[in-house]
Design an enzyme around this catalytic site. Structure first.
Site, mmCIF file in Angstrom:
data_model
loop_
_atom_site.group_PDB
_atom_site.id
_atom_site.type_symbol
_atom_site.label_atom_id
_atom_site.label_comp_id
_atom_site.label_asym_id
_atom_site.label_seq_id
_atom_site.Cartn_x
_atom_site.Cartn_y
_atom_site.Cartn_z
ATOM 1 N N LYS B 78 18.335 12.910 57.521
ATOM 2 C CA LYS B 78 19.248 13.212 58.630
ATOM 3 C C LYS B 78 19.700 14.670 58.534
ATOM 4 C CE LYS B 78 23.512 11.242 60.654
ATOM 5 N NZ LYS B 78 24.581 10.251 60.439
ATOM 6 N N SER B 173 25.476 7.151 64.146
ATOM 7 C CA SER B 173 24.992 8.464 64.462
ATOM 8 C C SER B 173 23.635 8.804 63.831
ATOM 9 C CB SER B 173 26.010 9.520 64.053
ATOM 10 O OG SER B 173 26.208 9.482 62.668
ATOM 11 N N SER B 197 27.467 4.383 60.774
ATOM 12 C CA SER B 197 26.408 5.247 61.279
ATOM 13 C C SER B 197 25.012 5.008 60.752
ATOM 14 C CB SER B 197 26.766 6.715 61.032
ATOM 15 O OG SER B 197 27.817 7.076 61.896
#
Lengths: 108, 525
Positions: B78, B173, B197
């Protein structure tokens, strides 16, 4: 509870971030409303919790230098620099007051 | 087949036996990333460095000396983890062009094991959001939008409507990481989990999403959102793989003093056959308003599955559940206000041309660099931290946090081993539906089932369970005791085996000399 213009102005100073428009202000007002639900909970005699690891000792390592000497690496990411200094505009100049600066809050 | 298989038993074996080489694997993944570009899962693809890493790995395999199970395995990270020499943006204008001078500890650990870093995945700006729709590089598309399973069930409103307007979100997210794993472009990906997330997009994308216990995995190099709740998250296609990745990441890091000092021993998951000694708790408050009847039914079916297999299944209560989202809202924004203060344009990241004064430069930089979600949270956080509000909001929230954590302690103390709950309220929404509400509202709605685990620091995992009526993945969540990841994953693995979640049947349009051509990629047959 609603935040007054004085508080909003104060927040823009503290956060150095702007509300931008009516939506931004409304966002805060809604956030405060949402947070007010906390007051429904009875917390008498309850200690605040700042970490789930509160029962453990925080790790402290020996005060020995193990890395560093990476000035060039670190300066690479800065836009304004002179020799080994980060260059900042003049300090000790406060943000202009509400009436004098460009902010959505003006005339609120 | 190796491309779709699990790490431990299929791909690793294939690499060891030479059926496929690390460079072949890497090239296939890179090619797949190119042909699934429309998913927008990746912000940066590190093609050159990945191929170099693959070559090094190949040399090791030829010598018969692979570093471990992860050697040569393509992974994605990420884009809020620092990666040396590779841009780290947090999907924000504030960090566009920022090249990290160091690797986050978890990234370094993966690289030390020989993993091949394919690239950085897309997210909501600074990990604030539950849709992976609010980053500056645009929204991530759920690969299941392009699955046969979803297409078969979707009824176009008109003949002209095509999949362009029907696509669904990944959740967030860590949506980019979830999409990357779900679409086979990598075998494992790192996400982060502060309020759900990692688990939320895992549920929507039909992959395993593990949130480890707070303090187990180093946060050094993970650009912080909420220091007291953030954890690196692990996304894989099966529970066994999550255990493998966990094994390579967990353990004390001198660079992160919030990691516990206990010795961590990587483990292999046993094949549980007897669940009769297990006690599963069903928290009644997780039957939250808005929970879809489909997911309720699936949750109930899962509870019955355990019951019929001999486990003790009991209803439990976590009375402060409904306040956890409010509590999270205050604590999160307060810590964000503090953490985002470092972005001032001086040492790294975007810097405004404004140079009248330090303060005005900072203000202009932050005005230009942050989107409205980030600015909103900073301002809210600063409000709750004002002297006149500190006691009534911040301290109050910290007290409520203790009550939430205590709820879990009571339940686990009463003999319950694992909690079983839904992960999300519904399956993935179409993007055009999702954006009808603002980020804060959506986050408040979507985090409801996941963030109490962050509040209490407990390990939790999403296991893909079944498909909804719309043909989209639905997952269920298991929450375990602090640092009892082995037990949590063992139960999750047993459950995964029972439900046999279907493999995605991805159908990818191929651009061929300018003309669109529907073609089932050879990979997916």
């Amino acid at each position: 509870q609603k935040a007054t213009v004085e508080v909003l102005d104060h927040l823009e100073h503290l956060a150095l971030v702007d509300f931008r428009d009516a939506e931004g202000v409304e966002r805060l007002q809604k956030a405060i409303q949402f947070a007010d639900q906390l007051h429904e909970v009875n917390t008498d005699g309850v200690e605040p919790m700042d970490s789930v690891l509160e029962d453990r000792c925080l790790y402290l390592r020996e005060d020995d230098v193990t890395e560093g000497n990476c000035t060039n690496e670190l300066l690479k990411n800065a836009r304004e620099k002179v020799e080994e200094y980060f260059v900042a505009p003049p300090g000790n100049i406060p943000l202009p007051k509400l009436e004098e600066r460009e902010t959505f809050l003006q005339g609120s | 087949a190796a491309l779709k298989g699990g790490l431990r038993f299929q791909v690793s074996a294939a690499l060891k036996e030479g059926h496929v080489t690390p460079t072949e694997l890497c090239q296939r993944c890179l090619s797949l990333i190119k042909s699934t570009k429309f998913l927008n899962a990746y912000i940066t693809v590190a093609e050159e460095t990945a191929l170099k890493q693959a070559e090094e790995s190949e040399k090791r395999y030829r010598r018969g000396q692979p570093l471990g199970v992860l050697d040569g395995i393509p992974i994605a990270v990420k884009d809020n983890f620092n990666t040396a020499g590779i841009e780290t943006t947090c999907a924000s204008n504030m960090l566009k062009g920022y090249i990290s001078p160091y690797n986050a500890t978890v990234v370094q650990k993966l690289l030390d094991q020989g993993a091949v870093l394919l690239g950085k995945t897309n997210l909501d700006e600074f990990a604030m959001g539950s849709g992976s729709t609010d980053g500056v590089f645009g929204p991530v598309r759920n690969p299941w939008s392009y699955s046969r399973q979803y297409k078969e069930k979707s009824v176009p409103k008109s003949c002209s409507e095509d999949e362009e307007s029907n696509w669904v979100i990944t959740g967030g997210s860590s949506g980019g990481s979830a999409a990357a794993v779900s679409s086979f472009t990598c075998f494992a990906a790192l996400g982060s989990d502060t309020g759900g997330s990692t688990r939320n997009p895992a549920a929507h994308c039909g992959v395993v999403g593990l949130k480890p216990t707070y303090g187990l995995i180093s946060r050094h190099g993970l650009i912080p959102l909420v220091n007291s709740m953030d954890v690196p998250g692990i996304l894989t296609r099966c529970v066994d793989d999550a255990a493998v990745v966990l094994g390579s990441l967990a353990g004390h890091d001198p660079k992160d003093s919030t990691t516990i000092q206990d010795n961590f021993k990587p483990f292999e998951l046993p094949n549980l056959t007897d669940v009769s000694k297990l006690s599963i708790g069903i928290p009644k408050e997780y039957h939250a308003p808005g929970l879809s009847s489909e997911i309720l039914a699936l949750w109930s079916k899962a509870a019955d599955l355990f019951k019929n297999a001999g486990a003790k299944v009991v209803e439990v209560s976590l009375p402060h559940t409904r306040y956890s989202i409010v509590c999270y809202h205050v604590l999160c924004t307060a810590e964000v206000a503090s953490n985002m203060a470092r972005f001032d344009g001086l040492e790294y990241g975007h810097r405004s041309d404004m140079n009248k004064s330090t303060e005005s430069m900072y203000a202009a930089t932050r005005r230009e660099g942050f989107n409205e979600v980030v600015r909103g949270r900073i301002l809210s956080g600063n409000y709750f931290l004002l002297k006149q509000n500190y006691e009534n909001y911040f301290i109050k929230a910290q007290k409520v946090r203790r009550l939430i954590a205590n709820d879990f302690m009571k339940v686990f103390g009463s003999g319950v081993d694992i909690l079983l709950t839904p992960t999300t309220l519904s399956d993935a929404l179409p993007y055009r539906e999702f954006i009808k509400e603002d980020n804060r509202t959506r986050s408040a709605q979507d985090d409801i089932l996941t963030q109490a685990a962050n509040m209490a620091g407990l390990p939790a995992i999403n296991v893909p369970t079944g498909l909804s009526e719309r043909g989209l993945p639905v997952g269920l969540q298991f929450i375990g005791r602090s640092f009892q990841e082995k037990q949590l994953l063992t139960v999750a693995k047993w459950f995964e085996k029972q439900v046999k979640f279907p493999m995605i049947q991805l159908e990818v349009k191929r651009h061929y000399h300018g003309a669109f051509q529907h073609q089932k990629s050879a990979f997916f047959s």
